[in-house]
Design a protein around this motif. Structure first.
Motif, PDB file in Angstrom:
ATOM      1  N   GLU A   1      11.698   8.484  -7.730  1.00 12.91           N
ATOM      2  CA  GLU A   1      10.834   9.188  -8.684  1.00 12.91           C
ATOM      3  C   GLU A   1      11.145   8.740 -10.106  1.00 12.91           C
ATOM      4  O   GLU A   1      10.235   8.522 -10.920  1.00 12.91           O
ATOM      5  CB  GLU A   1      11.033  10.696  -8.536  1.00 12.91           C
ATOM      6  CG  GLU A   1      10.116  11.541  -9.391  1.00 12.91           C
ATOM      7  CD  GLU A   1      10.353  13.026  -9.225  1.00 12.91           C
ATOM      8  OE1 GLU A   1       9.536  13.817  -9.742  1.00 12.91           O
ATOM      9  OE2 GLU A   1      11.355  13.415  -8.586  1.00 12.91           O
TER      10      GLU A   1
ATOM     11  N   ARG B   1      12.854  -0.740  -2.065  1.00 15.77           N
ATOM     12  CA  ARG B   1      11.927   0.345  -2.429  1.00 15.77           C
ATOM     13  C   ARG B   1      11.944   0.573  -3.939  1.00 15.77           C
ATOM     14  O   ARG B   1      10.913   0.908  -4.540  1.00 15.77           O
ATOM     15  CB  ARG B   1      12.305   1.613  -1.666  1.00 15.77           C
ATOM     16  CG  ARG B   1      11.574   2.887  -2.077  1.00 15.77           C
ATOM     17  CD  ARG B   1      10.135   2.984  -1.633  1.00 15.77           C
ATOM     18  NE  ARG B   1       9.567   4.249  -2.096  1.00 15.77           N
ATOM     19  CZ  ARG B   1       9.586   5.386  -1.401  1.00 15.77           C
ATOM     20  NH1 ARG B   1      10.098   5.419  -0.178  1.00 15.77           N
ATOM     21  NH2 ARG B   1       9.055   6.489  -1.915  1.00 15.77           N
TER      22      ARG B   1
ATOM     23  N   TYR C   1       0.827  -1.213   0.000  1.00 12.97           N
ATOM     24  CA  TYR C   1       0.000   0.000   0.000  1.00 12.97           C
ATOM     25  C   TYR C   1       0.859   1.259   0.000  1.00 12.97           C
ATOM     26  O   TYR C   1       1.791   1.404   0.794  1.00 12.97           O
ATOM     27  CB  TYR C   1      -0.910   0.023   1.231  1.00 12.97           C
ATOM     28  CG  TYR C   1      -1.758   1.267   1.332  1.00 12.97           C
ATOM     29  CD1 TYR C   1      -2.788   1.499   0.424  1.00 12.97           C
ATOM     30  CD2 TYR C   1      -1.519   2.215   2.315  1.00 12.97           C
ATOM     31  CE1 TYR C   1      -3.562   2.652   0.502  1.00 12.97           C
ATOM     32  CE2 TYR C   1      -2.288   3.372   2.410  1.00 12.97           C
ATOM     33  CZ  TYR C   1      -3.306   3.579   1.494  1.00 12.97           C
ATOM     34  OH  TYR C   1      -4.064   4.717   1.567  1.00 12.97           O
ATOM     35  N   ASP C   2       0.528   2.200  -0.899  1.00 11.54           N
ATOM     36  CA  ASP C   2       1.229   3.479  -1.006  1.00 11.54           C
ATOM     37  C   ASP C   2       0.375   4.567  -0.376  1.00 11.54           C
ATOM     38  O   ASP C   2      -0.654   4.973  -0.925  1.00 11.54           O
ATOM     39  CB  ASP C   2       1.503   3.799  -2.481  1.00 11.54           C
ATOM     40  CG  ASP C   2       2.227   5.118  -2.681  1.00 11.54           C
ATOM     41  OD1 ASP C   2       2.557   5.787  -1.672  1.00 11.54           O
ATOM     42  OD2 ASP C   2       2.465   5.490  -3.839  1.00 11.54           O
ATOM     43  N   VAL C   3       0.789   5.038   0.789  1.00 10.27           N
ATOM     44  CA  VAL C   3      -0.007   6.017   1.523  1.00 10.27           C
ATOM     45  C   VAL C   3      -0.092   7.356   0.784  1.00 10.27           C
ATOM     46  O   VAL C   3      -1.045   8.119   0.975  1.00 10.27           O
ATOM     47  CB  VAL C   3       0.573   6.208   2.946  1.00 10.27           C
ATOM     48  CG1 VAL C   3       1.925   6.908   2.899  1.00 10.27           C
ATOM     49  CG2 VAL C   3      -0.394   6.940   3.847  1.00 10.27           C
ATOM     50  N   GLU C   4       0.884   7.667  -0.073  1.00 10.82           N
ATOM     51  CA  GLU C   4       0.875   8.964  -0.767  1.00 10.82           C
ATOM     52  C   GLU C   4      -0.166   9.015  -1.880  1.00 10.82           C
ATOM     53  O   GLU C   4      -0.724  10.075  -2.168  1.00 10.82           O
ATOM     54  CB  GLU C   4       2.269   9.277  -1.325  1.00 10.82           C
ATOM     55  CG  GLU C   4       3.294   9.562  -0.240  1.00 10.82           C
ATOM     56  CD  GLU C   4       4.613  10.061  -0.785  1.00 10.82           C
ATOM     57  OE1 GLU C   4       5.295  10.817  -0.068  1.00 10.82           O
ATOM     58  OE2 GLU C   4       4.977   9.701  -1.929  1.00 10.82           O
ATOM     59  N   THR C   5      -0.423   7.902  -2.530  1.00 14.71           N
ATOM     60  CA  THR C   5      -1.379   7.881  -3.648  1.00 14.71           C
ATOM     61  C   THR C   5      -2.673   7.156  -3.307  1.00 14.71           C
ATOM     62  O   THR C   5      -3.647   7.258  -4.050  1.00 14.71           O
ATOM     63  CB  THR C   5      -0.758   7.191  -4.879  1.00 14.71           C
ATOM     64  OG1 THR C   5      -0.502   5.809  -4.568  1.00 14.71           O
ATOM     65  CG2 THR C   5       0.540   7.871  -5.284  1.00 14.71           C
ATOM     66  N   GLY C   6      -2.666   6.399  -2.222  1.00 11.34           N
ATOM     67  CA  GLY C   6      -3.839   5.605  -1.874  1.00 11.34           C
ATOM     68  C   GLY C   6      -3.991   4.363  -2.732  1.00 11.34           C
ATOM     69  O   GLY C   6      -5.044   3.719  -2.722  1.00 11.34           O
TER      70      GLY C   6
ATOM     71  N   GLU D   1       8.744   0.897  -6.447  1.00 10.26           N
ATOM     72  CA  GLU D   1       8.499   2.024  -7.355  1.00 10.26           C
ATOM     73  C   GLU D   1       8.359   1.560  -8.803  1.00 10.26           C
ATOM     74  O   GLU D   1       7.527   2.082  -9.556  1.00 10.26           O
ATOM     75  CB  GLU D   1       9.615   3.053  -7.224  1.00 10.26           C
ATOM     76  CG  GLU D   1       9.693   3.725  -5.862  1.00 10.26           C
ATOM     77  CD  GLU D   1       8.495   4.592  -5.539  1.00 10.26           C
ATOM     78  OE1 GLU D   1       7.752   4.979  -6.460  1.00 10.26           O
ATOM     79  OE2 GLU D   1       8.288   4.881  -4.346  1.00 10.26           O
TER      80      GLU D   1
ATOM     81  N   ARG E   1       9.678   5.139 -10.702  1.00  4.17           N
ATOM     82  CA  ARG E   1       8.228   5.092 -10.945  1.00  4.17           C
ATOM     83  C   ARG E   1       7.885   5.665 -12.319  1.00  4.17           C
ATOM     84  O   ARG E   1       7.054   5.101 -13.047  1.00  4.17           O
ATOM     85  CB  ARG E   1       7.473   5.852  -9.857  1.00  4.17           C
ATOM     86  CG  ARG E   1       5.971   5.711  -9.994  1.00  4.17           C
ATOM     87  CD  ARG E   1       5.205   6.349  -8.842  1.00  4.17           C
ATOM     88  NE  ARG E   1       5.495   5.748  -7.561  1.00  4.17           N
ATOM     89  CZ  ARG E   1       4.597   5.614  -6.587  1.00  4.17           C
ATOM     90  NH1 ARG E   1       3.341   6.007  -6.780  1.00  4.17           N
ATOM     91  NH2 ARG E   1       4.949   5.099  -5.420  1.00  4.17           N
TER      92      ARG E   1
ATOM     93  N   ARG F   1      15.284  10.041  -3.000  1.00  6.84           N
ATOM     94  CA  ARG F   1      13.891  10.271  -3.406  1.00  6.84           C
ATOM     95  C   ARG F   1      13.801  10.524  -4.910  1.00  6.84           C
ATOM     96  O   ARG F   1      12.845  10.096  -5.559  1.00  6.84           O
ATOM     97  CB  ARG F   1      13.282  11.425  -2.619  1.00  6.84           C
ATOM     98  CG  ARG F   1      11.794  11.591  -2.880  1.00  6.84           C
ATOM     99  CD  ARG F   1      11.121  12.533  -1.896  1.00  6.84           C
ATOM    100  NE  ARG F   1       9.697  12.652  -2.175  1.00  6.84           N
ATOM    101  CZ  ARG F   1       8.767  11.808  -1.722  1.00  6.84           C
ATOM    102  NH1 ARG F   1       9.106  10.800  -0.971  1.00  6.84           N
ATOM    103  NH2 ARG F   1       7.484  11.996  -2.030  1.00  6.84           N
TER     104      ARG F   1
END
Length: 291
Positions: free
Chosen positions: A242, A277, A50-55, A281, A245, A238
């Protein structure tokens, strides 16, 4: 409460393939990059789907194809086993994640995309040009030189994140003479990584299939201690995520490798968790592709 991890997505079949290439021989700086695939697989248990930033919830099947038996082999001897296994992976999956091993695995991977080498596009995220001469044999420091000699046109290559004081003038001159797109780390920091990668992909629009070489030493050394070639002032981690992804979402990207992670140098599992990670991504990017 139980939670679902990225490791729970792993099965014998799936839309994305995971293939290990534990090659450590032929490294300019000797080390234990051969330990990386097993370390990364263990680390996947540490990441939620689950990605909390995008839901968004990742719900992809990740096919683990095991490791190519190249531990202890020099790059010339490991070329065909890696090319063959990667070719099979690419033919059967929308995206293949090839886990090195040192950067020598990039050459056979580029030959595994199912199109002639002159129609392959290559983007590297790397602190180095990897343009050492090949007169002393194949090494992790010359896969780009070797690919040029194989017939990959320089205009089909973009190199992103190159570090100051980590290369030579001759390598830079040779890259420009070959027509390679050159983007130093300063350009990435000033313009943003997506803008740089959009330009790189536009340069490669004439190619049929694209692979990405994620040499983990592009990351700032303070955030990536398990990469022997990493330098201070490198890419923020980070930004590395980016890039993963963004590129994972690109339809033309068929294969991405992750190279130069040496678990024997890691501190506090920083680099292992970075590699894990990266898988998250890439999967999140792939999930954005049209059905």
């Amino acid at each position: 409460m139980a939670w679902r991890s990225i490791a729970d997505l792993v099965s014998h079949s799936g839309e994305v393939a995971l293939l290990g290439a534990p090659m450590e021989a032929g490294s300019v700086t000797p080390g234990r990059c051969d330990l990386a695939p097993a370390t990364l697989r263990r680390t996947l248990k540490r990441f939620s789907t689950y990605d909390v930033e995008t839901g968004a919830e990742l719900d992809l099947a990740l096919a683990d194809l095991g490791d190519v038996p190249v531990q202890g082999l020099m790059p010339a001897d490991g070329y065909e086993p890696i090319r063959s296994a990667a070719s099979e992976a690419v033919a059967g999956h929308g995206l293949t994640l090839l886990i090195g091993g040192n950067n020598a695995v990039t050459r056979p991977a580029a030959h595994a995309l199912g199109v002639p080498i002159e129609r392959v596009g290559l983007i590297t995220l790397d602190a180095h040009f990897d343009l050492r001469e090949t007169d002393q044999g194949l090494l992790n420091g010359n896969p780009i030189r070797a690919l040029l000699e194989d017939g990959l046109p320089g205009r089909n290559i973009c190199q992103v994140g190159l570090a100051p004081f980590a290369n030579t003038r001759k390598m830079h001159d040779d890259a420009k003479a070959a027509g390679i797109g050159v983007y130093a780390i300063g350009a990435c920091l000033e313009r943003g990584i997506v803008a740089v990668l959009e330009e790189a992909l536009a340069r490669l629009s004439h190619t049929e299939a694209v692979m990405i070489d994620f040499d983990i030493d592009v990351i700032d050394r303070s955030q990536c201690p398990g990469a022997p070639g990493a330098r201070p002032g490198g890419m923020p981690v980070r930004m590395f995520f980016e890039a993963a992804r963004f590129l994972g979402a690109h339809e033309q990207v068929r294969l991405a490798d992750l190279t130069e992670f040496d678990p024997s140098l890691d501190v506090g599992e920083i680099t292992a968790l970075t590699a894990g990670r990266w898988v998250c991504e890439m999967l999140a990017g792939f999930a954005q592709r049209a059905p």
